[in-house]
Design a protein around this motif. Sequence first.
Motif, PDB file in Angstrom:
ATOM      1  N   LEU A   1       0.935  -1.093  -0.026  1.00 50.86           N
ATOM      2  CA  LEU A   1      -0.071   0.112  -0.180  1.00 50.86           C
ATOM      3  C   LEU A   1       1.015   1.428   0.095  1.00 50.86           C
ATOM      4  CD1 LEU A   1      -2.976   1.402   0.339  1.00 50.86           C
ATOM      5  CD2 LEU A   1      -2.566   1.333   2.737  1.00 50.86           C
ATOM      6  N   VAL A   2       0.524   1.912  -1.088  1.00 49.66           N
ATOM      7  CA  VAL A   2       1.612   3.417  -1.114  1.00 49.66           C
ATOM      8  C   VAL A   2       0.537   4.550  -0.667  1.00 49.66           C
ATOM      9  CG1 VAL A   2       2.894   5.032  -2.555  1.00 49.66           C
ATOM     10  CG2 VAL A   2       3.227   2.474  -2.620  1.00 49.66           C
ATOM     11  N   VAL A   3       0.722   5.319   0.546  1.00 47.77           N
ATOM     12  CA  VAL A   3      -0.081   6.330   0.910  1.00 47.77           C
ATOM     13  C   VAL A   3       0.684   7.604   0.457  1.00 47.77           C
ATOM     14  CG1 VAL A   3      -1.095   7.586   2.662  1.00 47.77           C
ATOM     15  CG2 VAL A   3      -0.780   4.922   2.940  1.00 47.77           C
ATOM     16  N   VAL A   4       0.096   8.176  -0.454  1.00 48.26           N
ATOM     17  CA  VAL A   4       0.641   9.530  -0.941  1.00 48.26           C
ATOM     18  C   VAL A   4      -0.217  10.581  -0.327  1.00 48.26           C
ATOM     19  CG1 VAL A   4       1.639   8.761  -3.110  1.00 48.26           C
ATOM     20  CG2 VAL A   4      -0.760   9.576  -3.158  1.00 48.26           C
ATOM     21  N   VAL A   5       0.615  11.564   0.259  1.00 48.69           N
ATOM     22  CA  VAL A   5      -0.025  12.647   1.186  1.00 48.69           C
ATOM     23  C   VAL A   5       0.304  13.865   0.327  1.00 48.69           C
ATOM     24  CG1 VAL A   5      -0.267  13.466   3.347  1.00 48.69           C
ATOM     25  CG2 VAL A   5       0.613  11.251   3.202  1.00 48.69           C
ATOM     26  N   SER A   6      -0.774  14.623   0.306  1.00 46.09           N
ATOM     27  CA  SER A   6      -0.562  16.140  -0.607  1.00 46.09           C
ATOM     28  C   SER A   6      -1.807  16.993  -0.327  1.00 46.09           C
ATOM     29  CB  SER A   6      -0.491  15.785  -1.945  1.00 46.09           C
ATOM     30  OG  SER A   6      -0.240  17.029  -2.743  1.00 46.09           O
ATOM     31  N   GLN A   7      -1.441  18.156   0.298  1.00 43.31           N
ATOM     32  CA  GLN A   7      -2.532  19.075   0.481  1.00 43.31           C
ATOM     33  C   GLN A   7      -3.134  19.426  -0.829  1.00 43.31           C
ATOM     34  OE1 GLN A   7      -4.649  22.333   0.549  1.00 43.31           O
ATOM     35  NE2 GLN A   7      -2.603  22.651  -0.156  1.00 43.31           N
ATOM     36  N   SER A   8      -2.449  19.976  -1.647  1.00 38.68           N
ATOM     37  CA  SER A   8      -2.680  20.613  -2.959  1.00 38.68           C
ATOM     38  C   SER A   8      -3.349  19.529  -3.945  1.00 38.68           C
ATOM     39  CB  SER A   8      -1.603  21.086  -3.616  1.00 38.68           C
ATOM     40  OG  SER A   8      -0.652  20.392  -4.028  1.00 38.68           O
ATOM     41  N   GLY A   9      -2.780  18.314  -4.040  1.00 40.91           N
ATOM     42  CA  GLY A   9      -2.977  17.323  -4.766  1.00 40.91           C
ATOM     43  C   GLY A   9      -2.421  17.363  -6.350  1.00 40.91           C
ATOM     44  N   GLU A  10      -1.427  18.656  -6.332  1.00 43.82           N
ATOM     45  CA  GLU A  10      -0.890  18.893  -7.568  1.00 43.82           C
ATOM     46  C   GLU A  10       0.872  18.712  -7.647  1.00 43.82           C
ATOM     47  OE1 GLU A  10      -2.612  18.945 -10.113  1.00 43.82           O
ATOM     48  OE2 GLU A  10      -4.549  19.564  -9.448  1.00 43.82           O
TER      49      GLU A  10
END
Length: 369
Positions: free
Chosen positions: A99-108
């Motif tokens: 499972l790869v959890v990518v964390v990003s406020q902007s999503g960009e």
Amino acid sequence: EKDGFDWFMLKEIAEQPKAVADTLLGRLSDTGALVLDELRLTEQELRDIDKVFVVACGTAYHAGLIAKYAIEHWTRIPVEVELASEFRYRDPVLDRSTLVVVVSQSGETMDTLMALRHAREQKAKVLAICNANGSTIPRESDAVLYTHAGPEVAVASTKGFLTQVVACYLVGAFLAQVRGVKYADEVAAIVDELRALPEKVTEVLATMEPVRELARSLATEDTLLFLGRHVGYPVALEGALKLKELAYIHAEGFAAGELKHGSIALIDQGTPVVVIVPSPLSRESVHGKVVSNIQEVRARGARTIVIAEEGDEDVVPFADHLIRVPRTPTLLAPVVTTVPLQVLACEIAATRGLDVDQPRNLAKSVTVE
Ligand code: F6R
């Protein structure tokens, strides 16, 4: 609009209790179970996960470092945290049960997006923790857990960060719930503790006047050090990053136990050192060791700024400045201990006459690799 605040950042710091509450909303049932249908993985797929990567940049990476402590402890699944800009170049070991959890406020964020594409090419399952609805990162992920922080305007992330940390706790506690682990009772108790967080953040915000005063006395410093252990270590990194980006002051975060292996040589007469102290009740009890670390730096001339739980009297003799936070279980403590560091950085930058919302050389979303 700034709603009467001088800066968007101050407004967003003040919005954190609501942002945290909104991120929990509908995800904790009355029976103490977690409801995370958004994960879109079957029970079997969730049980088959044998490794987790958390991949992110900057502040979101610090949220990932905190996630590692919580997810590994609650689920016993190994977790690696990786800077998105490094991830794919390292050729990480990924497969269907990762499972790869990518964390990003902007999503960009381009680095994070490229890491997620790489993970999907390698057949890993990708879960995005994101604040911006419909942005690129959640669109390209297998599943998404939105942080409901609301729009973040200030370049420096505050409520974005706190809600990323909370979302990571939700993922960890949910995985533990589905897989049935040895800490089941503890995980159930955590659900109640999560519910209590917005109120605790409100309490911290109500006591920030002395922090603002302290900040004004630090505005002419040219270096600040931040120390923490366990989940306090990523909080130290986050405190240092906020100060660098907003006040353009050299700052470094250290794992407090690592200091004696070299960096303690930096401490000179009057060097301000911020120490994030874990709860004296922490089962992982590193509390005593951190108290010793405060003594060590103070003996070498440091001016100590100590963030400690209410009722922790052990730190009192060694604290030149003492900032109190409410009692919180160790793993959840970053949600309260980060807040004074945000206020500190913001106020130091404002005292230096800088543009708190738009620091030099930075953009809100970094869409180049
Ligand atoms: C620091 C800050 C940056 C971002 C980083 C990732 O205050 O805001 O370090 O956290 O650029 O951005 P997102 O979360 O949008 O991927």
